[in-house]
Design an enzyme around this catalytic site. Structure first.
Site, PDB file in Angstrom:
ATOM      1  N   GLU A   1       0.879  -1.037  -0.070  1.00 32.06           N
ATOM      2  CA  GLU A   1       0.004  -0.043  -0.158  1.00 32.06           C
ATOM      3  C   GLU A   1       0.784   1.183  -0.068  1.00 32.06           C
ATOM      4  O   GLU A   1       0.126   2.367  -0.465  1.00 32.06           O
ATOM      5  CB  GLU A   1      -0.876   0.148   1.338  1.00 32.06           C
ATOM      6  CG  GLU A   1      -2.304   0.464   0.797  1.00 32.06           C
ATOM      7  CD  GLU A   1      -3.440   0.288   2.151  1.00 32.06           C
ATOM      8  OE1 GLU A   1      -4.447  -0.485   1.491  1.00 32.06           O
ATOM      9  OE2 GLU A   1      -3.064   0.506   3.143  1.00 32.06           O
TER      10      GLU A   1
ATOM     11  N   HIS B   1       7.753 -26.924  -0.997  1.00 24.66           N
ATOM     12  CA  HIS B   1       7.143 -27.962  -1.674  1.00 24.66           C
ATOM     13  C   HIS B   1       5.699 -27.500  -2.471  1.00 24.66           C
ATOM     14  O   HIS B   1       4.617 -28.228  -3.079  1.00 24.66           O
ATOM     15  CB  HIS B   1       6.422 -28.974  -0.609  1.00 24.66           C
ATOM     16  CG  HIS B   1       7.887 -29.591   0.192  1.00 24.66           C
ATOM     17  ND1 HIS B   1       8.230 -30.744  -0.222  1.00 24.66           N
ATOM     18  CD2 HIS B   1       8.241 -28.987   1.169  1.00 24.66           C
ATOM     19  CE1 HIS B   1       9.369 -30.968   0.667  1.00 24.66           C
ATOM     20  NE2 HIS B   1       9.431 -29.922   1.516  1.00 24.66           N
TER      21      HIS B   1
ATOM     22  N   LYS C   1     -14.593   0.936  -3.870  1.00 21.46           N
ATOM     23  CA  LYS C   1     -15.493   1.191  -2.929  1.00 21.46           C
ATOM     24  C   LYS C   1     -16.596   1.998  -3.588  1.00 21.46           C
ATOM     25  O   LYS C   1     -17.677   1.888  -3.695  1.00 21.46           O
ATOM     26  CB  LYS C   1     -14.789   2.105  -1.737  1.00 21.46           C
ATOM     27  CG  LYS C   1     -13.976   1.405  -0.884  1.00 21.46           C
ATOM     28  CD  LYS C   1     -13.361   2.462   0.400  1.00 21.46           C
ATOM     29  CE  LYS C   1     -12.281   1.809   0.866  1.00 21.46           C
ATOM     30  NZ  LYS C   1     -11.609   2.934   1.739  1.00 21.46           N
TER      31      LYS C   1
HETATM   32  O1  PA5 Z   1      -3.126   1.362   5.830  1.00 21.36           O
HETATM   33  C1  PA5 Z   1      -4.149   1.925   5.733  1.00 21.36           C
HETATM   34  O2  PA5 Z   1      -4.547   2.986   5.649  1.00 21.36           O
HETATM   35  C2  PA5 Z   1      -5.397   0.949   5.057  1.00 21.36           C
HETATM   36  O3  PA5 Z   1      -5.141  -0.233   4.905  1.00 21.36           O
HETATM   37  C3  PA5 Z   1      -6.459   1.043   6.475  1.00 21.36           C
HETATM   38  O4  PA5 Z   1      -5.659   0.446   7.779  1.00 21.36           O
HETATM   39  C4  PA5 Z   1      -7.651   0.238   5.972  1.00 21.36           C
HETATM   40  O5  PA5 Z   1      -8.345   0.674   4.612  1.00 21.36           O
HETATM   41  C5  PA5 Z   1      -8.844   0.372   7.302  1.00 21.36           C
HETATM   42  O6  PA5 Z   1      -9.082   1.623   7.395  1.00 21.36           O
HETATM   43  P1  PA5 Z   1      -9.863   2.426   8.590  1.00 21.36           P
HETATM   44  O7  PA5 Z   1      -9.084   2.194   9.810  1.00 21.36           O
HETATM   45  O8  PA5 Z   1     -10.191   3.748   8.262  1.00 21.36           O
HETATM   46  O9  PA5 Z   1     -11.279   1.391   8.790  1.00 21.36           O
END
Ligand code: PA5
Length: 384
Positions: free
Chosen positions: A226, A247, A361
């Site tokens: 990310e 394996h 989303k």
């Molecule tokens: O690293 C990040 O920002 C994302 O992976 C969030 O942790 C994830 O989308 C969850 O978001 P939130 O904590 O707002 O529910």
């Protein structure tokens, strides 16, 4: 720790509702520290369960079926407070918890970890009077394991969060900007992986030789994927559990397309001691190992694999940690987080945003006919 004690006293199970950075860190640390088969035994600590990280109807139905048989609490974790997977799950859990305990008692075992002001999780926590913890504004989800996002579930599971934080603080000192490059583990790791990427190694495989570290791979993939996968760039982070996956994926790693490199997280000392037994008949021919530690066999598998992979054209980075305890895991977390920031900057991307996660989303809400999304709904229907 006070809130953790309340949940420990009142609950047989605690469900952590969260997704991405709001659950992977806690899951990784708890799995690394807990007895792998502890869930089969009686424990003085609640069982920690994770939900809100998928929309599987069977998963949620089966979870609810189990929760009906125990007394449970909830840690609802969402920085934005609006994440759909987590919010749907929290609805289900809150309803059941209130049915079991009544609204007033349920409020004592529901804890929110969320933004100070914004989002539905904050509004609900304030309205219902839940104990709540704040996720600092300047800490992104995937960097949040050392905030209450990770620390609260880890404490409820019975682990020493002070030692975890101490490990991280010591690594903060070891990776401070003034530390010379060659003594700076985060800078060295970030530099090597970027040099390999420039050299055509587009995939990094994080390998472990301890089943307890499976979720280290999951946490690390989110952290690096990310943070770096943007602007048409970024190393693709993958993970394997070895020797298990030798394996299955072993063939690909040894002989497949030469676009990979491997980073091995190696644990120096096991926390227990077990030797290979001798066998009178020796039908498997393994008596030459009798009396030797299982870990010695594992370490030789690790070394043999490294040599084979390097011979096969897979560069190998080795990160060694002394043992699996809170202190050393705290160090590892901080090292990976610091290196991720440095690495993103070397790659010339912003490692602290994640604009790409919004696309699915938008489509999902349009397809579900969310009020206010009428134009998007029309547009997406025309494509189907
Ligand atoms: O690293 C990040 O920002 C994302 O992976 C969030 O942790 C994830 O989308 C969850 O978001 P939130 O904590 O707002 O529910």
């Amino acid at each position: 720790n006070r809130t953790a004690k309340t949940l420990q006293r009142e609950c047989d199970a605690v469900v952590v509702a969260g997704i991405g950075g709001s659950y992977l860190g806690a899951r990784m640390v708890i799995d690394a520290l807990a007895n792998t088969f502890g869930w089969l035994q009686e424990s003085k600590y609640p069982r920690i369960l994770f939900a809100g990280n998928n929309i599987g109807e069977d998963y949620l139905s089966e979870l609810i079926g189990y929760l009906k048989t125990v007394s449970f609490g909830i840690i609802n974790i969402s920085k934005s407070g609006t994440t759909t997977e987590t919010a749907i799950t929290f609805r289900l859990l809150k309803t059941l918890c209130e049915q079991q305990r009544g609204k007033e008692e349920a409020a004592k075992v529901i804890v929110a970890v969320t933004d100070a002001k914004r989002g539905a999780a904050r509004v609900t926590a304030d309205k219902e009077g839940y104990k709540s913890f704040i996720i600092p504004d300047n800490v992104g989800g995937r960097f949040s394991v050392l905030t209450p996002v990770g620390l609260l579930p880890i404490a409820v599971a019975g682990f020493d969060i002070a030692a975890l934080v101490k490990g991280a603080q010591d690594m903060e000192a070891q990776t401070a900007p003034e530390v010379p490059f060659m003594e700076h583990p985060a800078a060295v790791y970030a530099a090597i992986r970027n040099a390999l990427y420039q050299d055509g190694k587009k995939i990094e495989i994080l390998a472990n030789y301890q089943p307890k570290l499976h979720n280290l791979g999951e946490w690390w993939k989110q952290l690096y994927g990310e943070s770096e996968g943007k602007d048409g760039k970024g190393i693709f982070p993958a993970s394997v559990d070895l020797t298990t996956d030798l394996h299955s994926m072993g063939q690909w790693i040894q002989d497949g397309e030469r676009t990979i490199f491997e980073t091995v997280v190696s644990v120096e000392q096991p926390n227990t001691c077990l030797e290979v037994p001798s066998d009178e008949e020796n039908l498997d021919g393994l008596n030459f190992l009798a009396g030797r530690r299982i870990d010695e066999v594992n370490k030789m598998a690790e070394l043999g694999t490294k040599l084979a992979h390097v011979d096969g054209g897979v560069p190998n980075i080795r990160l060694s940690i002394t043992k699996l305890d809170e202190y050393h895991i705290g160090q590892l977390i901080y090292m990976f987080e610091r290196a991720c920031g440095i690495s993103g900057l070397l790659l010339e991307v912003n490692p602290f945003d994640q604009p790409g996660v919004e696309a699915y989303k938008k489509n999902m809400f349009a397809l579900l006919c969310k009020p206010g999304c009428e134009a998007e709904t029309e547009a997406i229907k025309a494509r189907l």
